[in-house]
Design an enzyme around this catalytic site. Structure first.
Site, PDB file in Angstrom:
ATOM      1  CG  ASP A  84      -3.157  -3.290   0.464  1.00 47.50           C
ATOM      2  OD1 ASP A  84      -4.028  -2.462   0.795  1.00 47.50           O
ATOM      3  OD2 ASP A  84      -2.920  -4.306   1.133  1.00 47.50           O
ATOM      4  N   GLY A 126     -20.145   0.061   2.116  1.00 50.64           N
ATOM      5  CA  GLY A 126     -19.133   0.057   1.060  1.00 50.64           C
ATOM      6  C   GLY A 126     -19.600  -0.726  -0.139  1.00 50.64           C
ATOM      7  CE  LYS A 153      -1.099  -5.480   3.123  1.00 50.81           C
ATOM      8  NZ  LYS A 153      -2.150  -6.354   2.585  1.00 50.81           N
ATOM      9  NE  ARG A 203      -2.562  -0.845   3.450  1.00 50.14           N
ATOM     10  CZ  ARG A 203      -3.654  -0.907   4.220  1.00 50.14           C
ATOM     11  NH1 ARG A 203      -3.755  -0.101   5.268  1.00 50.14           N
ATOM     12  NH2 ARG A 203      -4.627  -1.760   3.963  1.00 50.14           N
ATOM     13  CB  ALA A 248     -13.803  -4.086   5.545  1.00 47.56           C
TER      14      ALA A 248
END
Length: 393
Positions: free
Chosen positions: A146, A211, A111, A75, A293
């Site tokens: 991401d 969402g 990540k 991200r 989510a």
């Protein structure tokens, strides 16, 4: 220059749960703080990347490689401090270990974060520099899109390394991951309905969906087709209006900040994380929380609180694993039917977790964590068997 921080503890050692803590003031004890944070959740490695020419500042966290090379998205966020970025990447990488563990993919948790504004700081050179750094890890970490990154960004990175997944189809990727992700959430809905009401039929049930982006919109279409009643909300009010016009009386609209309060059978968070928190948990009027989510629980204790209130919670890192299953499959030679078959298995795994939760009166999130840790122990035990070495010629 890449700075590596290693933790040699056994990766499957169970740690006490960690609440997020405020960043320390100053930077004098940054490295001590990194080691302390790694110790809390058993991270193996943290790597800091910097490239002056492109402006790249990146952190990679590898949580656990018991199952295989680490896999997790990258991200890009304009974090206010390095400490904020570090806490985010540590938290997210731990979640990937659990997601991989329950999804039956032979990868561990990792990540990446890039510190920067995705609207103004992107460049081909930045992603090529990122690609070279990832390549230097020699297959220990694989990554893709991401928050704040797009498949097209990694076309540049993939010129420098083969450790990227989720590329556009024109560049060898597997395509839209929202398809298996939404399919996995539907399996979560069915397993939840089976556990609570003894049927997989979703008709007549009321879903509050927070969402309606790529995944949420697919859920709306599927649920309307199956005869469910929907309450939808999104920060993009134009998108909400479009879906209302398309589906008419089957859909009711709500404010994104209050949709969780509406009486419903299943509340489906499909946008930002942390929506189950101190402020919202007592306002829920649903029977279950099942959505796509990431990190829906603001703290682990909120999973305990849901259990105390009698609200079933489907662990998000299992329910939303369809996208992970797809990109992991790319590394084995992508096959759509195989991806959908593995995603369908979310149904059985979730029922297993629900059953364990009921039998031992455990919060569902704790039951899921127990199954992950047991799987990691089993794999670690299998890997004690030496495969041998290729003979020299």
């Amino acid at each position: 220059m890449a700075l590596k921080v290693l933790n040699s503890d056994h990766p499957t050692k169970e740690k006490p749960s960690r609440e997020e803590v405020p960043a320390r003031e100053g930077t004098a004890n940054l490295m001590d703080d990194v080691f302390e944070q790694m110790e809390e959740d058993g991270h193996e490695q943290v790597i800091f990347f910097r490239h002056r020419g492109s402006g790249l500042k990146s952190i990679i966290a590898i949580h656990d490689t018991t199952m295989g090379p680490a896999l997790g998205g990258c991200r890009m966020v304009p974090y206010a401090t390095t400490g904020e970025a570090l806490r985010d990447v540590l938290r997210l990488s731990r979640g990937m270990t659990y997601k991989c563990g329950l999804s039956d993919v032979d990868f561990g948790g990792g990540k990446a974060v890039i510190i920067g504004d995705p609207l103004t700081d992107k460049s081909p050179e930045l992603f090529r520099a990122f690609g070279r750094f990832i390549g230097g890890l020699n297959g220990r970490f694989y990554t893709g899109t991401d928050m704040g990154t797009m498949p097209e960004d990694f076309v540049h990175a993939a010129r420098e390394s083969r450790c990227f997944v989720g590329l556009p189809v024109t560049h060898g990727g597997s395509g839209d991951t929202s398809i298996p992700t939404a399919y996995g959430v539907i399996q979560g809905f069915r397993a939840t309905a089976q556990h609570l009401w003894g049927t997989t039929d979703l008709s007549g049930l009321t879903f509050a969906i927070q969402g309606v982006g790529k995944v949420g919109a697919r859920l709306v279409a599927q649920l309307v087709e199956e005869g469910a009643r929907l309450i939808i909300a999104d920060v993009n009010t134009d998108r909400v209006r479009e879906l209302k016009e398309e589906y008419g009386d089957s859909v009711e609209t709500a404010d994104v900040k209050t949709v969780h309060r509406y009486p419903c059978d299943i509340f489906a968070p499909c946008a930002i994380g942390g929506v189950i928190n101190d402020a919202t948990i007592d306002e829920l009027t649903c029977s279950a929380v099942v959505g796509s989510a990431n990190n829906q629980l603001a703290r682990e204790r909120h999973g305990d609180a849901l259990h105390e209130r009698g609200i079933l919670y489907a662990p998000d890192y299992l329910v939303n694993a369809g996208g992970l299953i797809q990109v992991a499959d790319e590394l084995n030679g992508y096959h759509k039917d195989r991806v959908m078959e593995k995603t369908r298995a979310i149904y059985e795994m979730l029922l297993k977790i629900y059953q364990l939760s009921r039998e031992e009166d455990l919060p569902v999130c704790r039951a899921a964590d127990r199954l992950v840790l047991e799987r990691l122990r089993q794999v670690a035990d299998l890997k004690r068997i030496l495969l041998g070495f290729k003979p020299h010629r």
